[in-house]
Scaffold this active site. Structure first.
Site, PDB file in Angstrom:
ATOM      1  CG  ASN A   7      -1.903 -16.595  14.206  1.00 41.77           C
ATOM      2  OD1 ASN A   7      -2.761 -15.936  14.790  1.00 41.77           O
ATOM      3  ND2 ASN A   7      -1.205 -17.528  14.803  1.00 41.77           N
ATOM      4  CG  HIS A  10      -2.396 -10.598  17.422  1.00 44.56           C
ATOM      5  ND1 HIS A  10      -2.262 -10.895  18.756  1.00 44.56           N
ATOM      6  CD2 HIS A  10      -1.212 -10.901  16.857  1.00 44.56           C
ATOM      7  CE1 HIS A  10      -1.037 -11.344  18.978  1.00 44.56           C
ATOM      8  NE2 HIS A  10      -0.388 -11.361  17.850  1.00 44.56           N
ATOM      9  CG  HIS A  50      -1.841 -20.845  19.815  1.00 47.02           C
ATOM     10  ND1 HIS A  50      -0.589 -20.405  20.150  1.00 47.02           N
ATOM     11  CD2 HIS A  50      -2.079 -21.926  20.607  1.00 47.02           C
ATOM     12  CE1 HIS A  50      -0.088 -21.201  21.101  1.00 47.02           C
ATOM     13  NE2 HIS A  50      -0.987 -22.120  21.397  1.00 47.02           N
ATOM     14  NE  ARG A  52      -1.015 -18.694  24.680  1.00 44.16           N
ATOM     15  CZ  ARG A  52       0.287 -18.693  24.377  1.00 44.16           C
ATOM     16  NH1 ARG A  52       0.691 -18.366  23.182  1.00 44.16           N
ATOM     17  NH2 ARG A  52       1.172 -19.015  25.283  1.00 44.16           N
ATOM     18  NE  ARG A  56      -1.995 -15.630  26.472  1.00 45.57           N
ATOM     19  CZ  ARG A  56      -0.665 -15.685  26.546  1.00 45.57           C
ATOM     20  NH1 ARG A  56       0.065 -15.003  25.699  1.00 45.57           N
ATOM     21  NH2 ARG A  56      -0.081 -16.405  27.470  1.00 45.57           N
ATOM     22  CD  GLU A  77       0.024 -21.273  15.660  1.00 40.56           C
ATOM     23  OE1 GLU A  77       0.083 -20.740  16.792  1.00 40.56           O
ATOM     24  OE2 GLU A  77       0.410 -20.712  14.642  1.00 40.56           O
ATOM     25  CB  THR A 108       4.877 -19.731  20.078  1.00 37.12           C
ATOM     26  OG1 THR A 108       3.460 -19.803  20.004  1.00 37.12           O
ATOM     27  CG2 THR A 108       5.454 -21.115  20.243  1.00 37.12           C
ATOM     28  CD  GLU A 158       4.387 -22.828  11.420  1.00 37.20           C
ATOM     29  OE1 GLU A 158       3.306 -23.427  11.236  1.00 37.20           O
ATOM     30  OE2 GLU A 158       4.461 -21.680  11.903  1.00 37.20           O
ATOM     31  CG  HIS A 193       7.071 -16.981  15.794  1.00 37.89           C
ATOM     32  ND1 HIS A 193       7.622 -15.881  16.389  1.00 37.89           N
ATOM     33  CD2 HIS A 193       6.116 -17.418  16.635  1.00 37.89           C
ATOM     34  CE1 HIS A 193       7.034 -15.669  17.543  1.00 37.89           C
ATOM     35  NE2 HIS A 193       6.111 -16.589  17.723  1.00 37.89           N
TER      36      HIS A 193
END
Ligand code: PXP
Length: 240
Positions: A7, A10, A50, A52, A56, A77, A108, A158, A193
């Site tokens: 992922n 970031h 993701h 969103r 963000r 995601e 999440t 998941e 996660h």
């Protein structure tokens, strides 16, 4: 073989911290697409982002560009909302992982309530599958949620490993039974996660696992793997 999805949200978080309102600057860094290509070059099996609702970190154009250049799998995601579902239908990632999304959360926070949202999820999953997208539901290791995931037509679940990450190995039996039940119901199983370089080995005891999706810890570690070289390269520019 257990596969790794990375992922890279970031990477985009860092970019947005500086360039959110300066998207015509001559240099915009870090480059999300280049980061995804580094991840692929290292041997990861897929890239997860993701998108969103509040945008963000990952932006729409990131997902479009990733779709064009990735050689592995793009796992998107997203929340089950009409606008985001329409974007997924247009971009056609290889996989979608539906997640719950709250505006105020930092990341999440829990699995989907598949039972509570079954009617909407059933419709969305059918739409995404018609577009050729494999659909996964991010859920807690809860037998009723797993049965509901099979019932609404998901292909994968998941398993949310956040509680395991926070509380340790005592949480593994729940994840193991959840994976066994999912497999029995014909669901394929991913997990993710909160996984890091300390707790990921324990996860390997979960049966039927295909892909682990990990983000924060890999990006955090990458800073330390790369920081010394980055400083040396800047020093070399100062005093060639
Ligand atoms: N899987 C899902 C569904 C997530 O929402 C996240 C966080 O974006 C991850 C995996 C990766 O979690 P982490 O960044 O803690 O590794």
């Amino acid at each position: 073989m257990l596969q790794l999805g990375v992922n890279i949200d970031h990477i985009a978080t860092l970019r947005q911290a500086r360039y959110k309102t300066a998207d015509s600057a001559p240099v915009i860094e870090p480059d999300v697409v280049a980061a995804a290509q580094e991840v692929e070059a290292a041997g990861a099996h897929g890239i997860t982002v993701h998108l969103r609702e509040d945008r963000r970190h990952i932006q729409d154009r990131d997902v479009h560009q990733l779709r064009k250049v990735l050689r592995t799998r793009l796992n998107l995601e997203m929340a089950d909302t009409p606008a985001i579902v329409a974007i997924a239908e247009e971009i056609r990632p290889d996989e979608v992982c539906l997640v719950p999304e709250k505006r105020a959360e930092l990341t999440t926070e829990g699995g989907l309530n598949v039972i509570g949202a079954s009617s909407s999820l059933r419709t969305t999953i059918a739409r995404l599958r018609r577009a050729g997208i494999v659909v996964s539901l991010f859920i807690d290791p809860d037998s009723e949620q797993i049965r509901a995931a099979a019932d609404v037509g998901a292909q994968f679940i998941e398993l949310h490993t956040g509680t395991y990450a926070n509380h340790g190995a005592g949480e593994l039996p729940k994840l193991i039974s959840a994976a066994e039940l999912a497999h029995k119901l014909g669901l394929r199983v991913n997990a993710g996660h909160g996984l890091n370089y300390q707790n990921t080995t324990g996860i390997r005891t979960i049966p039927h696992l295909e892909t682990l999706n990990t983000g924060h810890s890999i990006i955090s570690h990458a800073v330390f793997v790369g920081l010394r070289l980055a400083v040396r390269e800047m020093l070399a520019l100062l005093n060639p």
